[in-house]
Motif scaffolding. Structure first.
Motif, PDB file in Angstrom:
ATOM      1  N   LYS A  96       0.818  -1.214   0.000  1.00 38.24           N
ATOM      2  CA  LYS A  96       0.000   0.000   0.000  1.00 38.24           C
ATOM      3  C   LYS A  96       0.855   1.268   0.000  1.00 38.24           C
ATOM      4  O   LYS A  96       0.397   2.316  -0.428  1.00 38.24           O
ATOM      5  CB  LYS A  96      -0.985  -0.009   1.159  1.00 38.24           C
ATOM      6  N   LYS A  97       2.107   1.163   0.445  1.00 37.28           N
ATOM      7  CA  LYS A  97       3.006   2.317   0.401  1.00 37.28           C
ATOM      8  C   LYS A  97       3.357   2.691  -1.037  1.00 37.28           C
ATOM      9  O   LYS A  97       3.571   3.856  -1.332  1.00 37.28           O
ATOM     10  CB  LYS A  97       4.297   2.021   1.179  1.00 37.28           C
ATOM     11  N   VAL A  98       3.423   1.696  -1.926  1.00 37.08           N
ATOM     12  CA  VAL A  98       3.771   1.962  -3.319  1.00 37.08           C
ATOM     13  C   VAL A  98       2.553   2.015  -4.233  1.00 37.08           C
ATOM     14  O   VAL A  98       2.599   2.605  -5.300  1.00 37.08           O
ATOM     15  CB  VAL A  98       4.788   0.926  -3.869  1.00 37.08           C
ATOM     16  N   GLU A  99       1.465   1.396  -3.822  1.00 43.11           N
ATOM     17  CA  GLU A  99       0.234   1.373  -4.620  1.00 43.11           C
ATOM     18  C   GLU A  99      -0.949   1.365  -3.660  1.00 43.11           C
ATOM     19  O   GLU A  99      -1.418   0.323  -3.250  1.00 43.11           O
ATOM     20  CB  GLU A  99       0.229   0.150  -5.538  1.00 43.11           C
ATOM     21  N   ASP A 100      -1.415   2.565  -3.291  1.00 46.87           N
ATOM     22  CA  ASP A 100      -2.369   2.678  -2.186  1.00 46.87           C
ATOM     23  C   ASP A 100      -3.735   2.065  -2.421  1.00 46.87           C
ATOM     24  O   ASP A 100      -4.460   1.778  -1.474  1.00 46.87           O
ATOM     25  CB  ASP A 100      -2.520   4.152  -1.733  1.00 46.87           C
ATOM     26  N   ASP A 101      -4.128   1.803  -3.683  1.00 43.05           N
ATOM     27  CA  ASP A 101      -5.442   1.206  -3.900  1.00 43.05           C
ATOM     28  C   ASP A 101      -5.383  -0.294  -4.203  1.00 43.05           C
ATOM     29  O   ASP A 101      -6.365  -0.878  -4.639  1.00 43.05           O
ATOM     30  CB  ASP A 101      -6.197   1.946  -5.015  1.00 43.05           C
ATOM     31  N   CYS A 102      -4.253  -0.936  -3.915  1.00 45.63           N
ATOM     32  CA  CYS A 102      -4.150  -2.380  -4.099  1.00 45.63           C
ATOM     33  C   CYS A 102      -4.791  -3.107  -2.921  1.00 45.63           C
ATOM     34  O   CYS A 102      -5.011  -2.512  -1.863  1.00 45.63           O
ATOM     35  CB  CYS A 102      -2.694  -2.808  -4.273  1.00 45.63           C
ATOM     36  N   GLU A 103      -5.070  -4.390  -3.115  1.00 47.10           N
ATOM     37  CA  GLU A 103      -5.645  -5.195  -2.040  1.00 47.10           C
ATOM     38  C   GLU A 103      -5.111  -6.612  -2.158  1.00 47.10           C
ATOM     39  O   GLU A 103      -4.896  -7.117  -3.253  1.00 47.10           O
ATOM     40  CB  GLU A 103      -7.169  -5.187  -2.142  1.00 47.10           C
TER      41      GLU A 103
END
Length: 72
Positions: free
Chosen positions: A62-69
């Protein structure tokens, strides 16, 4: 130990960023992300507990891609 996780990510570049972040997480021996299947395979270090490591993997991703899950 190796486990597979379903992920949600928008693009192949974002998936590559997730893979890089996951591989930098303590307790992860090797992580691979497949954008086409929306799956992450994580091989854990000897003695690492997936239940303890995966929240850190998600946090790093989430630090590099905040909308990932990651669904675990």
């Amino acid at each position: 130990m190796k486990k597979n996780y379903k992920i949600e990510v928008d693009c192949a570049n974002c998936a590559a960023k997730m893979e890089e972040a996951a591989n930098k997480t303590p307790g992860v021996k090797k992580a691979t992300v497949n954008f086409m299947t929306l799956k992450m395979t994580v091989e854990f270090d000897e003695g690492a507990q997936p239940g303890e490591v995966m929240p850190a993997v998600l946090s790093n991703c989430k630090k590099v891609e905040d909308d990932c899950e990651i669904f675990f």
